[in-house]
Design a protein around this motif. Structure first.
Motif, PDB file in Angstrom:
ATOM      1  N   HIS A 150      -7.036  -3.401   3.790  1.00 43.29           N
ATOM      2  CA  HIS A 150      -7.469  -2.072   4.195  1.00 43.29           C
ATOM      3  C   HIS A 150      -8.686  -2.224   5.109  1.00 43.29           C
ATOM      4  O   HIS A 150      -9.714  -2.777   4.693  1.00 43.29           O
ATOM      5  CB  HIS A 150      -7.804  -1.219   2.975  1.00 43.29           C
ATOM      6  N   CYS A 163      -4.205   0.267   7.163  1.00 47.20           N
ATOM      7  CA  CYS A 163      -3.947  -0.885   6.295  1.00 47.20           C
ATOM      8  C   CYS A 163      -2.908  -1.763   6.957  1.00 47.20           C
ATOM      9  O   CYS A 163      -1.845  -1.282   7.357  1.00 47.20           O
ATOM     10  CB  CYS A 163      -3.449  -0.419   4.923  1.00 47.20           C
ATOM     11  N   ALA A 179       0.853  -1.185   0.000  1.00 48.34           N
ATOM     12  CA  ALA A 179       0.000   0.000   0.000  1.00 48.34           C
ATOM     13  C   ALA A 179       0.889   1.234   0.000  1.00 48.34           C
ATOM     14  O   ALA A 179       2.086   1.159   0.286  1.00 48.34           O
ATOM     15  CB  ALA A 179      -0.924   0.002   1.213  1.00 48.34           C
TER      16      ALA A 179
END
Length: 231
Positions: A202, A193, A43
Motif C-alpha cells: 500500500h 496498492c 487487497a
C-alpha cells in the motif's frame, strides 16, 4: 460517490480508490480509507453500506489466510461475505420516520491479488454473485464506476496488461485524477496498492506524490508530441 478500481499489469495488479464517502440521508461527505489489506498478498475495497463493509473488514482480517489459500478464492470470498449481507438484509429497517431514502444495506466487494504467476480480480455483488475480471484486465465498483470504466477505455491504447506495475500505478492515479476533475463527490486523498509476486504494498502519501510527478511528466510529454504533430 465512491470509486474503487483494479487493473492488470504484466507483473501484477494495481488497486486504486478515492476517499470520499457520501451520506445522502444527512447531506454530507467525509473522507475514509476504502482500500484494505487482505493478508499480505492481496487487497480489497468496497462500495455501499459502511456497516456492511466494516463487518467485511473484520471478517477478512480474521480469515485472510484461509481465503487466500482456498482452491477457489471466489467461492471463499463469497462464503464469508454472504452471511454478512444476509444478516444486514434481515435486520434492516427500511421505513424510518423522517429518513426516507436513507440508503440500503447493500454493498459491493472487490478483491485482487497475484497467485501462481497470474492475477485475479473478483467481485462479490449485493446479491452474492461472483464476478471474475482478471481476463478483462480492468474493473471498477462504486457509483463512480461508469466514469472509471470510460477513463480506463480512453487509456486502453497504452496496453496496460503489457506494462509494469510502475506504469500501472501512474495509469490508475491518472484515472482517479480525471474523476476528481469531473465529479464533485470523488476526491483526494487517493489510495493505491500494488500487488505482485512479492506481495501487496500500500503506497504511502509520499510514494503517491512521486507517482503524481510521473503522471505530470507523462501529460507534459503527450502535449509536446501533440504540438509537434499539428505544427
Amino acid at each position: 460517490m465512491t470509486v474503487v478500481l483494479a487493473t492488470v499489469c504484466k507483473d501484477g495488479v494495481i488497486l486504486g480508490s478515492d476517499s470520499q464517502i457520501t451520506d445522502k440521508a444527512r447531506g454530507m461527505t467525509y473522507p475514509a480509507e476504502k482500500l484494505h489489506p487482505l493478508g499480505d498478498k492481496a487487497a480489497w475495497g468496497g462500495s455501499g453500506a459502511r456497516s456492511v463493509l466494516t463487518d467485511v473488514q473484520r471478517c477478512f482480517n480474521e480469515n485472510s489466510a484461509a481465503i487466500l489459500e482456498a482452491p477457489d478464492i471466489g467461492r471463499a470470498l463469497q462464503g464469508h461475505v454472504l452471511p454478512i449481507l444476509r444478516h444486514h438484509y434481515d435486520t434492516f429497517i427500511a421505513d424510518v420516520p423522517g429518513e426516507e431514502g436513507g440508503g440500503t444495506p447493500s454493498a459491493y466487494v472487490m478483491a485482487a491479488g497475484w497467485r501462481d504467476g497470474a492475477p485475479w480480480i473478483i467481485e462479490i455483488t449485493p446479491s452474492g454473485m461472483i464476478g471474475h475480471y482478471a481476463d478483462i484486465g480492468f474493473h471498477a465498483i462504486g457509483s463512480g464506476a461508469p466514469l472509471a470504466q470510460q477513463a480506463g477505455s480512453l487509456l486502453s491504447h497504452f496496453h496496460l496488461t503489457e506494462r509494469s506495475v510502475d506504469f500501472g500505478c501512474a495509469a490508475v492515479l491518472r484515472v482517479l485524477q480525471a474523476l476528481d476533475l469531473t465529479s464533485a463527490s470523488v476526491g483526494k486523498p487517493f489510495s493505491l496498492c500494488r500487488i505482485d509476486a512479492d506481495g501487496a504494498h500500500h503506497l504511502s502519501e509520499e510514494e503517491i506524490e512521486k507517482v503524481a510527478e510521473v503522471v505530470a511528466k507523462w501529460e507534459k510529454a503527450e502535449q509536446s508530441v501533440i504540438a509537434k504533430l499539428f505544427d
